[in-house]
Every structure is written in C-alpha cells, then in structure tokens.
Design an enzyme around this catalytic site. Structure first.
Site, PDB file in Angstrom:
ATOM      1  N   GLU A 115     -10.393   5.966   5.088  1.00 51.40           N
ATOM      2  CA  GLU A 115     -11.177   5.376   3.986  1.00 51.40           C
ATOM      3  C   GLU A 115     -10.629   4.014   3.552  1.00 51.40           C
ATOM      4  O   GLU A 115     -11.392   3.095   3.239  1.00 51.40           O
ATOM      5  CB  GLU A 115     -11.172   6.347   2.786  1.00 51.40           C
ATOM      6  N   VAL A 135     -11.603   0.149   5.029  1.00 51.96           N
ATOM      7  CA  VAL A 135     -12.771  -0.702   4.721  1.00 51.96           C
ATOM      8  C   VAL A 135     -12.943  -0.817   3.215  1.00 51.96           C
ATOM      9  O   VAL A 135     -13.079   0.189   2.514  1.00 51.96           O
ATOM     10  CB  VAL A 135     -14.061  -0.122   5.340  1.00 51.96           C
ATOM     11  N   VAL A 163       0.836  -1.208   0.000  1.00 52.13           N
ATOM     12  CA  VAL A 163       0.000   0.000   0.000  1.00 52.13           C
ATOM     13  C   VAL A 163       0.872   1.259   0.000  1.00 52.13           C
ATOM     14  O   VAL A 163       0.577   2.231  -0.709  1.00 52.13           O
ATOM     15  CB  VAL A 163      -0.984  -0.009   1.189  1.00 52.13           C
ATOM     16  N   LYS A 197     -13.847  -4.472   9.858  1.00 49.80           N
ATOM     17  CA  LYS A 197     -14.451  -3.543   8.888  1.00 49.80           C
ATOM     18  C   LYS A 197     -15.919  -3.279   9.230  1.00 49.80           C
ATOM     19  O   LYS A 197     -16.401  -2.148   9.128  1.00 49.80           O
ATOM     20  CB  LYS A 197     -14.294  -4.112   7.473  1.00 49.80           C
ATOM     21  N   GLY A 210     -11.006  -1.508   0.749  1.00 49.00           N
ATOM     22  CA  GLY A 210      -9.929  -1.009  -0.128  1.00 49.00           C
ATOM     23  C   GLY A 210     -10.299   0.244  -0.889  1.00 49.00           C
ATOM     24  O   GLY A 210     -10.465   1.314  -0.317  1.00 49.00           O
TER      25      GLY A 210
HETATM   26  N1  HSE Z   1      -7.081  -9.446   3.532  1.00 45.65           N
HETATM   27  C1  HSE Z   1      -7.995  -8.424   3.144  1.00 45.65           C
HETATM   28  C2  HSE Z   1      -9.004  -9.050   2.188  1.00 45.65           C
HETATM   29  C3  HSE Z   1      -7.247  -7.289   2.472  1.00 45.65           C
HETATM   30  O1  HSE Z   1      -8.835 -10.199   1.788  1.00 45.65           O
HETATM   31  O2  HSE Z   1      -9.986  -8.403   1.864  1.00 45.65           O
HETATM   32  C4  HSE Z   1      -7.892  -5.957   2.566  1.00 45.65           C
HETATM   33  O3  HSE Z   1      -8.293  -5.594   3.829  1.00 45.65           O
END
Ligand code: HSE
Length: 436
Positions: free
Chosen positions: A129, A132, A14, A205, A134
């Site tokens: 942001e 949650v 990221v 999340k 991505g």
């Molecule tokens: N491990 C998480 C997923 C990555 O699979 O959604 C993003 O939070």
C-alpha cells in the site's frame, strides 16, 4: 495471543515512522488485528545515525540478511528502497516463508510479477500500500472498494515533489531549480531527484495502479514518461489565463484498442477538484463504470503518512495469517490466472487535446497557414490567444487549445508548422485532459 514479530529492513524516515506509529497506536492496532504487532529486529546502514524513533527492545544490525533469516520474524518490512538488494532480500524472505510489506514502488513496478509469483507459490502475502501515494489507501480502494466496477480510467498526482514545484512556480513565480532544491531540503524528493523531475517515480506508481485497475501484468517499460523539466513559467501563466492548471499527471485509460499508460505535464480545467491539489499533496481520480468518478486525496510522502500505509498492511497481513492462501485478496486485485495481457498503446496512438504555443511573424496570412495545416490533419481549434512577445523578441506569441486528436496527427502538424518561414520558434505542446 502472542504478538506477531516483524523485522524492518531500513530505519530511516519510513522505518522510524513505522516504529513510532506501532508504538503510539499499539492498543488500537491490536484491537483491529486481533494480536499485537511488534518490531523485534531491524537493520540500518549506520547504527550510530540519530533516529526519529526509540529503538529500545529492537535488535539492531547492519546486515539486512540477518533480519530475513531470523526464524522468529513472521513479517519482513522492506524499507531500504532501490531494486537489486531489495529484490534479493524480498525473494529470500519469501523463500523463508515470511510475509512481506514494502513501500518500494520501483521494486513492485519492475519486479512485482516475479515477486508475486514466488509469493503465491510459497503461500505468503506481499503487501505494498505504501508504494503508491504514501498514506492514501489507494491500493485498497481500487483493489477492494471498487471491485464491482469496470475501471475506465484513472489520473493521479502521484509525485509530491513535482506537484510542489509546479505549485510554487504558479503561485510565487519561483524558478524551477530553486524550488527543487527546497524540496530536497524538506525531504520530499527521492535520493536521486531525477526520478521525481523526469516522472520515473510517477511511472513506477502508475504501473502499479494500472495493473490493479485493469487486471494486467506490471509493465513499467511500457509507460510513456515525460518530466516537468521543460514546463516554463510562461506556459503556467498562459494556462491560468485560459482557465487551466498544469499538473504532472499519471494517466491510465482502458480504451477499445488497448491501454494508455502515460506520465506527462497536463493542462486540466481549474474547476476540477484535482486541479486544486497543491504543494506536496497527492490525489488520484478513478472513474468506475458503476460508481462514476471518485477522488482520493492525502499526503503522498513523509514519515507518519507513509507509516500509516505500512502499518495498515501489517494489520491486513496479521488478520489473514490463518486464512487459506486461495481466500486472500489477490496481489494484483484479479486472480493471477485471470490477468489479461492487453496491448499498451504507443503514445502516437493516444488521443488527447493540446495546448500549443509558438512565436509567429506578425504579418497577414500567418494564422491562416497554421490553421490550414491543423485543419488538414483533422485538428479543430477550441480557443486561441495572441500576445505581444517579450520586448527583445520579434513577432507575436500565439497560444491555441485544440480539440482531441490522435498524437500522430499532431506530430505531423507540428512538423509542418515548424517548417513555415513565418514560425520563428519551436512549437511548445502540452497535452490537455478535461477529466470530465
Ligand atoms: N519522492 C516521492 C514524491 C516520495 O515526491 O512523491 C514518495 O514516493
């Protein structure tokens, strides 16, 4: 005007994506923010590791505290994950009067109340942001776009790894462990994949989404969490025959008596758009009283999609730098003194429909015994299938869909059904939601 200087904690997927997006879209970003945004200082655990971004012009260090203490940095971007060190660094950054952008869902879900209180006292912003779903701007959508609504419920596919596993099991009949190993190879899964598989990542999340949807404090410990480890190919197949798909959902619902917060495998009708969100993609369905249902879909992980959310937060922070702290969008959507500590309902009080599967002796009267128990608990049957079990097993496989019932009644009914001599297996149960 001089560009705003940001410091990154973490230069992995990221962090690297954030540097790349800031460089690639520098002009567009400056046109939007009113000033350029540049990364001048960054920390990484291993400075010799190959990077996905060009680090020219960025002062690099292995000590994240150096970034947090750098007087030139206005915004600290926390991308190291985890809770303990991240919490210390974020609180230090706030104490130093710096704004914070973070992608850390565990940090916000578990320590957000403390972090936001500290930020409010200091008059700085904490933007999250990217924590949650991505790249999906779901925080902004709920916090700002739906601000005129009473949010009734939301349901999300908010873990890409879990969705990828369930999709592969359904489409290709692949084995759970084999698909999980592939998700790890592809970099979707968390460092500790139990967070994905057991639903903890989704619970982090969901905690955040529920807080901003209902104006309640962050309460990670109250989320009922069940993973996908026990979902079998058999149930994925029967669900399909009944017109359903099994998805790992995070569900938050505002009921008359409290708030439901739950993460679990769920059968949903295959005709729903969200039932067709496959692979690593994420989606969140939000029901507002004024707008009705709205659906947000996109990439829930990955370098550029997550950087998209991080950079949007940076732009938001830069735009609000000169605004009075009282006039900013509140961290949890509602004014801090207007948060309401609504009761979170224990799972036994949640009302939902069920898919049940059991193996029964193949003799007259068995079904009548099962339906009598269900009827005594006020449970109405919606649909039923009877199948031959695999060759090596005796009896008949019975699959039922029930109407909605309070979970405590279903617990009692299942206990009694499993006590019958004619029932030869445990009763498999999966919750069903129509999302209508
Ligand atoms: N491990 C998480 C997923 C990555 O699979 O959604 C993003 O939070």
């Amino acid at each position: 005007m001089n560009p705003v200087k940001a410091g990154l904690l973490g230069l992995g997927t990221v962090g690297g994506g954030t540097v790349n997006v800031l460089r690639r879209n520098a002009q567009e970003i400056a046109r939007r923010a009113g000033r350029g945004i540049i990364v001048t200082h960054a920390s990484a655990r291993d400075l010799n590791k190959p990077r996905i971004c060009d680090t020219e012009g960025i002062r690099l260090t292995t000590d994240p505290a150096e970034v947090v203490e750098d007087p030139e940095i206005a915004i600290v971007v926390e991308l190291i994950g985890g809770e303990t060190l991240a919490r210390d660094l974020v609180l230090r950054a706030i104490a130093n009067g710096k704004h914070v952008v973070t992608a850390n869902k565990a940090l916000i879900a578990k320590h957000g109340n403390e972090i936001f209180a500290a930020a409010q006292e200091k008059g700085v912003m904490v933007a999250f942001e990217a924590a949650v779903a991505g790249g999906i701007p779901i925080i902004k959508a709920i916090r700002e776009g739906l601000a005129g609504n009473r949010i009734e419920w939301l349901a999300g596919i908010i873990n890409g790894t879990g969705n990828f596993i369930l999709t592969e099991m359904r489409d290709k009949g692949r084995d759970f462990a084999e698909v999980l190993a592939e998700a790890q190879r592809l970099g979707y899964a968390e460092a500790d994949p139990t967070f994905d598989v057991e639903g903890i990542d989704a619970a982090h999340k969901l905690t955040i989404l529920a807080a901003i949807a209902f104006g309640i404090p962050l309460q990670f410990d109250e989320v009922y969490t069940e993973g996908i480890g026990r979902v079998s190919g058999t149930d994925v197949g029967y669900a399909g025959q009944l017109g359903y798909r099994i998805k790992h959902l995070g569900i938050a619902r505002h009921t008359g008596s409290g708030v439901e917060l739950r993460v679990h495998p769920t059968l949903i009708p295959e005709r729903r758009l969200i039932a067709n969100v496959d692979g690593v993609m994420n989606a969140v369905l939000v029901q507002g009283d004024a707008v009705g249902p709205t659906l947000y879909y996109g990439a829930g992980a990955g370098a550029d999609p997550t950087a998209s959310a991080v950079v949007a937060d940076l732009v938001d922070v830069v735009r609000a730098l000169t605004s009075d702290p009282e006039n900013r969008v509140p961290h949890l959507a509602f004014q801090p003194d207007a948060l309401v500590d609504l009761p979170i309902l224990p799972i036994e009080q949640v009302e939902t429909a069920y898919y049940l599967r059991m193996r029964a002796a193949d003799r007259p009267g068995v079904l009548a015994e099962v339906t009598r128990i269900l009827g005594d608990e006020g449970i109405s049957i919606e649909a039923m299938l009877q199948k031959e079990p695999p060759a090596e097993e005796e009896g008949a496989t019975i699959i039922m869909l029930t109407q909605r019932v309070v979970e405590a009644n279903m617990d009692r009914a299942i206990g009694q059904i499993q006590g019958l001599d004619s029932i030869l297996s445990d009763v498999i149960r999966i919750r069903v939601e129509s999302l209508g």
